[in-house]
Write an enzyme that holds these catalytic residues in place. Structure first.
Site, PDB file in Angstrom:
ATOM      1  N   HIS A 171       6.665  25.717  25.719  1.00  0.00           N
ATOM      2  CA  HIS A 171       6.172  27.091  25.576  1.00  0.00           C
ATOM      3  C   HIS A 171       5.362  27.457  26.816  1.00  0.00           C
ATOM      4  O   HIS A 171       4.559  26.663  27.309  1.00  0.00           O
ATOM      5  CB  HIS A 171       5.307  27.197  24.319  1.00  0.00           C
ATOM      6  CG  HIS A 171       4.964  28.601  23.932  1.00  0.00           C
ATOM      7  ND1 HIS A 171       3.987  29.331  24.586  1.00  0.00           N
ATOM      8  CD2 HIS A 171       5.462  29.418  22.967  1.00  0.00           C
ATOM      9  CE1 HIS A 171       3.897  30.525  24.028  1.00  0.00           C
ATOM     10  NE2 HIS A 171       4.785  30.607  23.047  1.00  0.00           N
ATOM     11  N   TYR A 204       7.762  22.853  22.733  1.00  0.00           N
ATOM     12  CA  TYR A 204       7.271  21.839  23.663  1.00  0.00           C
ATOM     13  C   TYR A 204       7.093  22.389  25.071  1.00  0.00           C
ATOM     14  O   TYR A 204       6.205  21.952  25.805  1.00  0.00           O
ATOM     15  CB  TYR A 204       8.217  20.629  23.702  1.00  0.00           C
ATOM     16  CG  TYR A 204       8.513  20.008  22.361  1.00  0.00           C
ATOM     17  CD1 TYR A 204       7.608  20.099  21.305  1.00  0.00           C
ATOM     18  CD2 TYR A 204       9.695  19.316  22.138  1.00  0.00           C
ATOM     19  CE1 TYR A 204       7.883  19.530  20.075  1.00  0.00           C
ATOM     20  CE2 TYR A 204       9.978  18.735  20.911  1.00  0.00           C
ATOM     21  CZ  TYR A 204       9.071  18.857  19.880  1.00  0.00           C
ATOM     22  OH  TYR A 204       9.342  18.287  18.659  1.00  0.00           O
ATOM     23  N   HIS A 225       4.189   6.001  29.035  1.00  0.00           N
ATOM     24  CA  HIS A 225       3.455   5.672  27.810  1.00  0.00           C
ATOM     25  C   HIS A 225       4.113   4.514  27.071  1.00  0.00           C
ATOM     26  O   HIS A 225       3.445   3.809  26.309  1.00  0.00           O
ATOM     27  CB  HIS A 225       3.321   6.907  26.907  1.00  0.00           C
ATOM     28  CG  HIS A 225       4.566   7.281  26.170  1.00  0.00           C
ATOM     29  ND1 HIS A 225       5.490   8.170  26.673  1.00  0.00           N
ATOM     30  CD2 HIS A 225       5.042   6.887  24.963  1.00  0.00           C
ATOM     31  CE1 HIS A 225       6.477   8.300  25.795  1.00  0.00           C
ATOM     32  NE2 HIS A 225       6.235   7.543  24.758  1.00  0.00           N
ATOM     33  N   LYS A 248       0.849  -1.191   0.000  1.00  0.00           N
ATOM     34  CA  LYS A 248       0.000   0.000   0.000  1.00  0.00           C
ATOM     35  C   LYS A 248       0.883   1.239   0.000  1.00  0.00           C
ATOM     36  O   LYS A 248       1.898   1.290   0.703  1.00  0.00           O
ATOM     37  CB  LYS A 248      -0.900  -0.005   1.231  1.00  0.00           C
ATOM     38  CG  LYS A 248      -1.957   1.088   1.211  1.00  0.00           C
ATOM     39  CD  LYS A 248      -3.008   0.844   2.271  1.00  0.00           C
ATOM     40  CE  LYS A 248      -4.150   1.830   2.137  1.00  0.00           C
ATOM     41  NZ  LYS A 248      -5.258   1.513   3.058  1.00  0.00           N
ATOM     42  N   ASP A 278      12.623   7.708  15.905  1.00  0.00           N
ATOM     43  CA  ASP A 278      11.527   8.430  16.555  1.00  0.00           C
ATOM     44  C   ASP A 278      11.814   9.934  16.548  1.00  0.00           C
ATOM     45  O   ASP A 278      10.972  10.747  16.151  1.00  0.00           O
ATOM     46  CB  ASP A 278      11.350   7.903  17.985  1.00  0.00           C
ATOM     47  CG  ASP A 278      10.228   8.605  18.746  1.00  0.00           C
ATOM     48  OD1 ASP A 278       9.319   9.144  18.096  1.00  0.00           O
ATOM     49  OD2 ASP A 278      10.267   8.613  19.992  1.00  0.00           O
ATOM     50  N   ASP A 308       7.233  17.882  13.407  1.00  0.00           N
ATOM     51  CA  ASP A 308       6.855  18.981  14.294  1.00  0.00           C
ATOM     52  C   ASP A 308       7.318  20.321  13.736  1.00  0.00           C
ATOM     53  O   ASP A 308       6.583  21.310  13.784  1.00  0.00           O
ATOM     54  CB  ASP A 308       7.428  18.762  15.698  1.00  0.00           C
ATOM     55  CG  ASP A 308       6.781  17.583  16.417  1.00  0.00           C
ATOM     56  OD1 ASP A 308       5.814  17.015  15.877  1.00  0.00           O
ATOM     57  OD2 ASP A 308       7.244  17.222  17.517  1.00  0.00           O
ATOM     58  N   HIS A 338       0.147   6.257  24.201  1.00  0.00           N
ATOM     59  CA  HIS A 338      -0.085   7.653  24.579  1.00  0.00           C
ATOM     60  C   HIS A 338      -1.549   7.875  24.944  1.00  0.00           C
ATOM     61  O   HIS A 338      -2.456   7.312  24.329  1.00  0.00           O
ATOM     62  CB  HIS A 338       0.308   8.595  23.445  1.00  0.00           C
ATOM     63  CG  HIS A 338       1.718   9.087  23.557  1.00  0.00           C
ATOM     64  ND1 HIS A 338       2.146   9.872  24.611  1.00  0.00           N
ATOM     65  CD2 HIS A 338       2.797   8.918  22.763  1.00  0.00           C
ATOM     66  CE1 HIS A 338       3.430  10.160  24.447  1.00  0.00           C
ATOM     67  NE2 HIS A 338       3.853   9.580  23.341  1.00  0.00           N
TER      68      HIS A 338
END
Length: 626
Positions: free
Chosen positions: A376, A374, A233, A116, A311, A319, A210
C-alpha cells in the site's frame, strides 16, 4: 512401580451412581499411566514398550504379549484397538477385554489432558503438544508478541494489529495438519511421530528471526544500515532457534519426547532456511536432517520449489481476516487432495489435477494482497519514514547482549541475546526519549503520529523488458531531481527531496510461473505424477508473472513543492520512456502531450478538452496565493 505424587493424575468427581471398581482389580490399582522407563508420549512406543505397559497393568497373559509382538502393535495403534481386536489377540474373557479397553482408554485420556488447547480466531481450537508449549513459553518466542505482522500497515488498516506470535502458532498448527493428513492417507511413507513433531516445531519457529516491524527491518533497514551484510530473517530465525534451545535447556525435553537433538535440530533448521551446507556435487542430497525418502517433508513449512506451503496458508487467512479482505483460497481443500508421488526420483507433495485452477487463484490472492495491503502506498511510506528514523537513531541506541557487550539496532542481529530485546518497542523508546542525539529520529516519528507523512507523487512502470536493477535504486532520486520540466516552476527541488520506491511484484518466483514447478496426479493414476501447462488450464491466465512498480514521494509537503514534484516526476517518466502515470494528464497537462507514445490515435481524450484543462490548471496555480 509406585509413582511420585507429582505424577499422580488429578481425580475427577464421579458423575454417575455406579459402584466404584473394587480395589483388587488391575484397572483401579495398576499403574496404568506411563512410568519413568516409558516415554511420556505413548505414540512413540514400539511393541516391547506396549508389552511393558500392559504388564504393569496386570495383563501378563503370554498369548496376548506374544501376539502384540508378532502383530507389531505399536503405541500409535492402541487407540484403534477394540474388543474384537483384543479377542483376536488372545483375550478370550469378555470381562478381561473390557478391563483392558478401559485401561488403554485411560492412557489415551491422560495424553489428551497433557495437550494444551488454545482458541485461535482463524483456525478455532488448536491442540499444542507439551514440547511445543515448552518452546512457546520462552523469552525468544514471546518476543514475537511485540512484532507487528504487517509493520507500518497497521497505520493504514486499523484491524491489522496482529503480531508474528499468533501467525507462528497458526503455521505450527497447519504444518501438523498437513503432515498428519499425508501420513494417514499414505502409511507407506512411514511418517513417524518424531517427524511430525519436528515439522510442527519448524512451523512454530520459522519467523523467530523477524525484527521490528517485520519485513521493514530486513527488507529496508538492514540493507541501508549495513549494505555489506546479506542477511535475511530466515537466517535470523535459525540463529534465534539455536539460542532458544541452548538458553532454555530444551534439548533434554526434546529427548524426553523421543527426539534426537543432533539430527532433529538440524532438520528443523533446514526446513526454515534450506540446506545448511552446499553439497559438493549437484547430484548429492543436500539435506542432513532427513534422508531422501523423506524429501517431501521439506515442502511443508517453507516450500523452496514452488512456494505452496503452510506459511502462506496462514498469512492469507489471518491477514485477510484482520485487513477486512476476502480470502479466496481454501487450504483445507488442498490438504484433502494432497498426495506424495515420486517425481524425478524424489518424493514430492502433489496436488490433484482438478485443483490447478485453485492454485492459480492462490497465487493471484498473494498478488492481490501485495497490491492492496502489503505494498500500500501509504503503508510503504510509513515503513520508509520509520526506517529513516531508525537510521538516524542507530548510532545512539544501545542494546545489551551476551557478556554485557553493547550493540546498535543494526548490529543486534549479530548477538541473539541482544536481538531478543529488539522489538517494535524501539519505536516508542525513540519517540518518548529526551536524548538530544535522538532529536532528528524523534521528529520523524512525531510526524507519523501527527500524520504529516511524505506525500505520494505518482506511480509508473518500466516498459518492455527494461527493469531497474537493485544497484541503481540509490541513484533514482537524483535522476528525478535532474529531470527538467518544460514548464515554469516557483521552486526547485533536489535529490534529497525525493524518495523513489521500487516494488517488484510477482507470483513468488520472479518471472517464473510457479505452477510450472508443481506436480499433479489424476484420479485414475494416483501414484503417477504429471505436469499441467498453463495452456491446458485457460487462455485467460497471465502472460507475465512479474512486473516492476516505481513510486515517487516528496518530502516537502507545501502545495508549490508538490506541484513541482509532480512535474519533475512526469518529465522523468517521459525521459526514461516509462508508462504514463494514470493521472498524468491531470497533474502535468503541459508535459504529457509532448510525449508522442503517450498520445496515440486511439486515445479517447479530446485534444480541445485537454488544452482547456491545461489552461485551467495553469490558471489555478497562477492565482493561488499559497
Amino acid at each position: 512401580m509406585q509413582r511420585a505424587d507429582s505424577e499422580q493424575p488429578s481425580k475427577r468427581p464421579r458423575c454417575d451412581d455406579s459402584p466404584r471398581t473394587p480395589s483388587n482389580t488391575p484397572s483401579a490399582e495398576a499403574d496404568w499411566s506411563p512410568g519413568l522407563e516409558l516415554h511420556p508420549d505413548y505414540k512413540t512406543w514400539g511393541p516391547e514398550q506396549v508389552c511393558s505397559f500392559l504388564r504393569r497393568g496386570g495383563f501378563e497373559e503370554p498369548v496376548l504379549l506374544k501376539n502384540i509382538r508378532e502383530n507389531e502393535i505399536t503405541g500409535a495403534l492402541l487407540p484403534c484397538l477394540d474388543e474384537s481386536r483384543f479377542e483376536n489377540l488372545g483375550v478370550s474373557s469378555l470381562g478381561e477385554r473390557k478391563k483392558l479397553l478401559s485401561y488403554i482408554q485411560r492412557l489415551v485420556q491422560i495424553h489428551v489432558d497433557t495437550m494444551k488447547v488454545i482458541n485461535d480466531p482463524i483456525h478455532g481450537h488448536i491442540e499444542l503438544h507439551p514440547l511445543l508449549v515448552r518452546i512457546i513459553d520462552t523469552p525468544q518466542f514471546q518476543r514475537l508478541r511485540y512484532i507487528k505482522q504487517l509493520g507500518g500497515g497497521y497505520y493504514v488498516f486499523p484491524g491489522a494489529s496482529h503480531n508474528r506470535f499468533e501467525h507462528s502458532l497458526g503455521v505450527g498448527y497447519l504444518a501438523g495438519c498437513l503432515v498428519h493428513a499425508l501420513g494417514e492417507k499414505q502409511p507407506e511413507l512411514q511418517i513417524s511421530e518424531r517427524d511430525v513433531l519436528c515439522v510442527q516445531i519448524a512451523g512454530l519457529c520459522h519467523d523467530l528471526g523477524h525484527g521490528p516491524f517485520s519485513h521493514m527491518f530486513d527488507g529496508r533497514f538492514i540493507p541501508l544500515a549495513r549494505p555489506e551484510v546479506k542477511w535475511t530473517h530466515e537466517q535470523g530465525s535459525v540463529m534465534m532457534f539455536e539460542h532458544l534451545i541452548n538458553s532454555n535447556g530444551i534439548k533434554p525435553v526434546m529427548e524426553q519426547y523421543g527426539l534426537i537433538p543432533e539430527e532433529d535440530i538440524c532438520f528443523i533448521k533446514e526446513q526454515i532456511v534450506g540446506p545448511l551446507e552446499s553439497p559438493v556435487e549437484d547430484s548429492l542430497w543436500p539435506y542432513k536432517g532427513r534422508p531422501e525418502n523423506k524429501s517431501f517433508l521439506y515442502e511443508i513449512v517453507s516450500n523452496k520449489r514452488n512456494g505452496i506451503d503452510v506459511d502462506k496458508w496462514d498469512y492469507f487467512a489471518r491477514d485477510c481476516h484482520h485487513l477486512g479482505i476476502q480470502n479466496n483460497f481454501d487450504y483445507k481443500r488442498f490438504i484433502k487432495f494432497a498426495r506424495v508421488c515420486e517425481v524425478d526420483n524424489e518424493l514430492r507433495i502433489c496436488a490433484r489435477d482438478k485443483e490447478v485452477g485453485n492454485l492459480y487463484d492462490m497465487f493471484h490472492t498473494r498478488n492481490s494482497l501485495h497490491r492492496r495491503a502489503y505494498q500500500h502506498k501509504v503503508g510503504n511510506i510509513i515503513d520508509t519514514m520509520i526506517t529513516d528514523a531508525f537510521l538516524k537513531a542507530d548510532d545512539y541506541i544501545e542494546i545489551t547482549g551476551a557478556g554485557g557487550k553493547k550493540y546498535r539496532i543494526s548490529t543486534a542481529i549479530d548477538d541473539m541475546e541482544a536481538y531478543t530485546k529488539l522489538t517494535d518497542n524501539i519505536f516508542l523508546e525513540i519517540l518518548y526519549s529526551t536524548d538530544p542525539k535522538l532529536k532528528d529520529a524523534r521528529e520523524i516519528l512525531k510526524q507519523i503520529e501527527y500524520r504529516n507523512l511524505f506525500k505520494y507523487v505518482g506511480e509508473t512502470q518500466p516498459t518492455g523488458q527494461i527493469k531497474i536493477k537493485r544497484e541503481d535504486y540509490e541513484s533514482l532520486p537524483k535522476e528525478v531531481a535532474s529531470a527538467k520540466p518544460k514548464v515554469l516552476l516557483d521552486v526547485k527541488l533536489k535529490a534529497e527531496d525525493f524518495i523513489v520506491d521500487v516494488i517488484n511484484m510477482d507470483y513468488g518466483m520472479q518471472e517464473k510461473n510457479p505452477i510450472d514447478h508443481v506436480s499433479f496426479y489424476c484420479k485414475t493414476a494416483p501414484n503417477r505424477a504429471i505436469r499441467i501447462t498453463k495452456n491446458q488450464v485457460s487462455q485467460l491466465l497471465p502472460e507475465k508473472f512479474a512486473e516492476q512498480l516505481i513510486r515517487v514521494y516528496c518530502k516537502k509537503v507545501d502545495r508549490k513543492s508538490l506541484y513541482a514534484a509532480r512535474q519533475y516526476f512526469v518529465q522523468w517518466c517521459a525521459d526514461r520512456n516509462f508508462t504514463k502515470p494514470q493521472d498524468g494528464d491531470v497533474i502535468a497537462p503541459l508535459i504529457t502531450p509532448q510525449k508522442k507514445e503517450w498520445n496515440d490515435s486511439t486515445s479517447v481524450q479530446n485534444p480541445t478538452r485537454l488544452r482547456e484543462a491545461s489552461k485551467s490548471r495553469v490558471q489555478l496555480f497562477k492565482d493561488d496565493p499559497m
